[in-house]
Scaffold this motif. Structure first.
Motif, short mmCIF file in Angstrom:
data_model
loop_
_atom_site.label_atom_id
_atom_site.label_comp_id
_atom_site.label_asym_id
_atom_site.label_seq_id
_atom_site.Cartn_x
_atom_site.Cartn_y
_atom_site.Cartn_z
N LYS A 34 0.83 -1.21 0.00
CA LYS A 34 0.00 0.00 0.00
C LYS A 34 0.86 1.26 0.00
CE LYS A 34 -4.19 1.89 2.06
NZ LYS A 34 -5.33 1.63 2.97
N PHE B 166 1.87 2.19 -3.62
CA PHE B 166 0.85 2.51 -4.62
C PHE B 166 1.11 3.83 -5.35
CE2 PHE B 166 -2.88 -0.19 -2.80
CZ PHE B 166 -2.28 -1.33 -3.32
N GLY C 159 1.03 1.94 -8.58
CA GLY C 159 -0.37 1.57 -8.57
C GLY C 159 -0.60 0.10 -8.23
N ALA C 160 -1.87 -0.25 -8.04
CA ALA C 160 -2.23 -1.61 -7.65
C ALA C 160 -1.90 -2.66 -8.72
CB ALA C 160 -3.71 -1.67 -7.28
N TYR D 138 -5.49 -5.83 -3.86
CA TYR D 138 -4.72 -4.59 -3.99
C TYR D 138 -5.59 -3.46 -4.53
CZ TYR D 138 -0.32 -6.94 -2.98
OH TYR D 138 0.69 -7.63 -2.36
N LEU D 139 -6.50 -3.78 -5.45
CA LEU D 139 -7.42 -2.75 -5.91
C LEU D 139 -8.31 -2.24 -4.78
CD1 LEU D 139 -8.61 -4.17 -9.37
CD2 LEU D 139 -7.01 -2.30 -8.98
N ARG E 207 -6.76 0.32 -2.09
CA ARG E 207 -6.51 1.68 -2.53
C ARG E 207 -7.45 2.66 -1.83
NH1 ARG E 207 -7.12 1.65 -8.92
NH2 ARG E 207 -9.09 0.73 -8.22
N THR E 208 -8.68 2.19 -1.53
CA THR E 208 -9.69 3.09 -0.97
C THR E 208 -10.27 2.59 0.36
OG1 THR E 208 -11.38 1.99 -2.32
CG2 THR E 208 -10.36 3.96 -3.23
N GLY F 128 -14.52 -0.41 -3.40
CA GLY F 128 -13.41 -1.09 -2.73
C GLY F 128 -13.89 -2.26 -1.90
#
Length: 291
Positions: free
Chosen positions: A38, A41, A45-46, A95-96, A99-100, A155
């Motif tokens: 994280k 990122f 990025g993811a 991982y996506l 991100r949030t 997310g």
């Protein structure tokens, strides 16, 4: 060669020490790796992190386990393919999601996969008791009520998708690894890398190959894939799938600790109590587990 049934010993407290210890090391490693991912990122990025993790981990696993010595047979090919697809997709979706979504919350949502296995695999009242305790812990861990709006819906859905892949990873991994053990994870990682490395390269471009990323990416591959997946593959062949799934209830607790230590993501008192309930459920499932 041992049959799959013979690979799962009587699950008394003494015989469970080895697989439980391996799982604890695996979970600590993978959550430390998630925090590291994280933090990277902003650089790649993811999708790029997924590519780095799977690509480098595959190389490491091939060197260690030499999977070309495996004897593939007709009954093992489909589980192996499913295992590799689940492994790669689980990483990508997770991982996506983070991100949030905070790390502890994402892992709690992802846990719905192995938790479902624990519920469907329960056969005794005491087994169901530990599952209920874990569910209660998760209910207080997840942000409810007015805090629900702070969790990104997309997310959260991605984390739930990762949980579905996690359940498939457990089931397919137990069957695929019953004959070849840890070498199976190298082939599974290769399958995942062949799918998601090109996606990461297309999304990230030349930034993925920056020399400054080599050491962090290598640490990520070891912490998040090479070490934990190897240990999990050994544990999978030494305990029932329902016990493995229930023990994985430790993941949200370890993720919360990792998020607090490395990402400054703090939890409330109620959420810490929820983590304690999850840990008690895992310990109870371990002590009461049987063949």
């Amino acid at each position: 060669m041992k049959s799959p049934a013979s690979l799962t010993p009587a699950a008394g407290p003494a015989s469970m020490l080895l697989p439980v210890g391996l799982l604890l090391i695996s979970m600590i490693s993978i959550q430390g790796g998630a925090a590291l991912a994280k933090s990277l990122f902003p650089l790649v990025g993811a999708p790029g992190i997924t590519a780095l993790r799977l690509g480098l981990a595959t190389i490491i696993l091939f060197v260690i386990f030499k999977p070309w010595r495996m004897r593939l047979h007709a009954g093992n090919r489909l589980p192996l393919l499913c295992y590799g697809l689940a492994l790669g997709t689980m990483n990508f979706l997770f991982y996506l999601s983070i991100r949030t979504v905070p790390l502890g919350v994402a892992v709690a949502l992802e846990f719905t996969g192995p938790l479902a296995l624990a519920i469907f695999g329960s056969r005794r009242a005491v087994d169901f008791l530990w599952v209920v305790l874990a569910v209660l812990g998760l209910a207080f861990l997840l942000p409810l009520g007015h805090a629900l709006g702070s969790v990104d819906l997309k997310g959260a859905l991605l984390a739930l998708g990762a949980g579905a892949c996690w359940a498939l990873y457990i089931l397919a991994g137990q069957r695929a690894g019953s004959h070849d053990g840890p070498a199976t994870v190298a082939v599974g990682s290769l399958i995942g890398a062949l799918i998601y490395c090109p996606i990461g390269i297309i999304d990230t471009g030349s930034a993925l190959f920056a020399p400054s990323l080599l050491l962090p990416a290598l640490a990520l591959a070891i912490l998040s894939s090479a070490l934990p997946y190897s240990l999990e593959m050994v544990a999978l062949t030494r305990m029932p799938a329902r016990t493995f799934g229930t023990l994985m209830s430790l993941e949200p607790a370890l993720a919360a600790f990792s998020g607090m230590l490395f990402l400054h993501e703090h939890l409330s008192v109620i959420q810490w109590l929820a983590l304690s309930a999850i840990i008690c459920a895992s310990a109870g499932a371990t002590l009461s587990a049987r063949r």
